[in-house]
Design an enzyme around this catalytic site. Sequence first.
Site, PDB file in Angstrom:
ATOM      1  N   GLU A 138       0.862  -1.179   0.000  1.00 56.35           N
ATOM      2  CA  GLU A 138       0.000   0.000   0.000  1.00 56.35           C
ATOM      3  C   GLU A 138       0.897   1.227   0.000  1.00 56.35           C
ATOM      4  OE1 GLU A 138      -1.974   3.444   1.662  1.00 56.35           O
ATOM      5  OE2 GLU A 138      -0.863   2.159   3.032  1.00 56.35           O
ATOM      6  N   GLN A 181      -1.647 -15.805  -1.731  1.00 55.33           N
ATOM      7  CA  GLN A 181      -2.180 -14.767  -2.620  1.00 55.33           C
ATOM      8  C   GLN A 181      -1.225 -14.485  -3.773  1.00 55.33           C
ATOM      9  OE1 GLN A 181      -2.815 -11.435   0.021  1.00 55.33           O
ATOM     10  NE2 GLN A 181      -0.751 -10.643  -0.253  1.00 55.33           N
TER      11      GLN A 181
END
Length: 189
Positions: A138, A181
């Site tokens: 992020e 993921q």
Amino acid sequence: MTIKSDRWISRMAAEKGMIEPFQPGQVRADENGEKLISYGVSSYGYDVRCADEFKVFTNIHSATVDPKAFDERSFVDVKGEYCIIPPNSFALARTVEYFRIPRNVLTICLGKSTYARCGIIVNVTPLEPEWEGHVTLEFSNTTTLPAKIYAHEGVAQMLFFESDEVCETSYMDRGGKYQGQRGVTLPRA
């Protein structure tokens, strides 16, 4: 807990596939001699690269940001050699590298000073014991100007801490929702 050295990181990458692909030294320039934001193994860490897939936050749908019911339309997909993050906004990306964290290791991610000195903050939660996957990154643009993030260059540093005792329950044991993921992964409740 003990921080692990370049020798240990290199050995774990070679023997256990802890980091793939793995860069055994610091890369500071491309094949044409152009400067890059460095990546690869360092004295006590590993500088990761950002892939060329980004999700840039937008409020075109006037949605409420809710981590339990995140509206995927809040992001615009961007693919390219760089990403422009609007002022006071953020973007998600992922590492080029795929990680497999050993059961007795906790990994902490810190932003690179090159970006921090430009008002761009990188946030990643710890990589827990036996977690594996691409790391979702992020990027927060804390400035009042657009900010540029470069794909395939260094964006953050991973520090590896080995515990003096193996954990009773690992991330894999818990069936963690972000296990394995791939790609940029949005919030899952």
